[in-house]
Write a protein that holds these residues in place. Structure first.
Motif, mmCIF file in Angstrom:
data_model
loop_
_atom_site.group_PDB
_atom_site.id
_atom_site.type_symbol
_atom_site.label_atom_id
_atom_site.label_comp_id
_atom_site.label_asym_id
_atom_site.label_seq_id
_atom_site.Cartn_x
_atom_site.Cartn_y
_atom_site.Cartn_z
ATOM 1 N N TRP A 206 -8.786 65.137 -49.010
ATOM 2 C CA TRP A 206 -9.476 66.084 -49.876
ATOM 3 C C TRP A 206 -10.416 67.030 -49.102
ATOM 4 C CZ3 TRP A 206 -7.431 66.574 -54.403
ATOM 5 C CH2 TRP A 206 -6.837 65.487 -55.023
ATOM 6 N N ASN A 207 -10.901 66.587 -47.958
ATOM 7 C CA ASN A 207 -11.852 67.420 -47.204
ATOM 8 C C ASN A 207 -11.173 68.398 -46.226
ATOM 9 O OD1 ASN A 207 -14.111 66.241 -48.402
ATOM 10 N ND2 ASN A 207 -14.085 64.541 -46.927
ATOM 11 N N ARG A 208 -9.856 68.361 -46.131
ATOM 12 C CA ARG A 208 -9.159 69.280 -45.233
ATOM 13 C C ARG A 208 -9.354 70.719 -45.715
ATOM 14 N NH1 ARG A 208 -2.621 69.687 -43.998
ATOM 15 N NH2 ARG A 208 -2.799 71.502 -42.604
ATOM 16 N N GLU A 209 -9.617 71.592 -44.763
ATOM 17 C CA GLU A 209 -9.896 72.992 -45.105
ATOM 18 C C GLU A 209 -8.644 73.845 -44.928
ATOM 19 O OE1 GLU A 209 -13.169 74.413 -42.803
ATOM 20 O OE2 GLU A 209 -14.667 73.252 -43.942
ATOM 21 N N TYR A 210 -8.387 74.674 -45.949
ATOM 22 C CA TYR A 210 -7.356 75.700 -45.912
ATOM 23 C C TYR A 210 -8.093 77.037 -46.059
ATOM 24 C CZ TYR A 210 -4.160 71.844 -47.070
ATOM 25 O OH TYR A 210 -3.457 70.669 -47.077
ATOM 26 N N TYR A 211 -7.754 77.984 -45.215
ATOM 27 C CA TYR A 211 -8.513 79.251 -45.306
ATOM 28 C C TYR A 211 -7.646 80.457 -44.959
ATOM 29 C CZ TYR A 211 -8.894 79.380 -40.191
ATOM 30 O OH TYR A 211 -8.615 79.417 -38.848
#
Length: 264
Positions: A206-211
């Motif tokens: 859940w804490n993985r960042e997509y940007y």
């Protein structure tokens, strides 16, 4: 007849006269044979003295003439020598001035050639100057046209920025909701760039960042970076809809759904 010969004749005549006068040898046959010869008295001493005086004057005249001739000859020879020296000097001067004339002619020819080269260079520089003036005018005109385009783009950008700020203020409550419940974060990435970060996408992390990183320097938005990398057609479709509608909230939803649908 010379004076010396004349004196010798007189001396001979003097002796004969003595004999004829009967002063020597009264019994001479000559006296008896010539009784009728006239008797005369002649001053031979005076004549001899006059002849000596004449001889002295004549010798002095000859000596004086020789002296004058010698002096005149010396003067003439000196004048000839001086004339030859002057002639040589004049010849040297003529040769000197001929050399100078040749040097001046060469110098004049060289200066004439330099003058022609200088005139040719001036003509070439004048032509280049005219070309540069034309080029400068063309560049100035192009700069003016470019400045007009830039001014128009800056004006459009200012309008878009104002619209974006207005839209951001309208979307602030919704954005706060998304940041809290949907894991959305928007950061300033660089000049005229935004970094939009999504979390809570991957169930396994859940804490993985997509940007995505968006460029706002042009009137039309652009995505210049995406991590993880999305399909090019998907990205172009979302950006096209954003530029057409200017609906930034819908854009955020489309990008989040694209990350989630990618399964990355």
């Amino acid at each position: 007849m010379s004076v010396a010969s004349l004196k010798s004749g007189l001396d001979t005549l003097d002796v004969g006269a003595v004999y004829s006068s009967g002063t020597i040898g009264h019994d001479s046959p000559t006296t008896a044979a010539a009784p009728n010869i006239p008797q005369f008295s002649f001053d031979f001493d005076k004549l001899r003295h006059d002849m000596d005086v004449l001889q002295e004057k004549f010798d002095a005249f000859i000596a004086d003439g020789r002296k004058r001739i010698l002096e005149d000859r010396i003067v003439f020879e000196k004048e000839i020598t001086d004339a030859k020296e002057q002639e040589q000097q004049i010849s040297n001067q003529i040769e000197y001035y001929r050399e100078k004339e040749a040097e001046l002619a060469q110098e004049s020819a060289r200066e004439q050639q330099e003058l022609q080269e200088t005139e040719s260079s001036i003509s070439e520089f004048t032509r280049k100057k005219q070309d540069l003036i034309v080029l400068r005018d063309a560049v100035v005109a192009q700069i003016r046209e470019t400045q007009l385009v830039v001014d128009k783009k800056l004006a459009a950008r200012s309008q878009d920025r104002a619209k974006f700020l207005a839209q951001s203020s309208l979307n602030a409550p919704e954005l706060a909701f998304w940041e809290k419940n949907l894991g959305l974060r928007i950061e300033g990435f660089d000049d005229d760039q935004l970094k939009i970060v999504f979390t809570l996408i991957s169930e396994s992390a859940w804490n993985r960042e997509y940007y995505v990183v968006m460029d706002l320097s042009d009137p039309d938005y652009q995505i210049i970076r995406c991590d993880p990398q999305l399909d090019k057609n998907v990205v172009e479709g979302t950006v096209t809809r954003l530029n057409e509608s200017r609906d930034f909230g819908r854009f955020l939803k489309d990008i989040r759904n694209a990350f989630k649908a990618s399964g990355l």
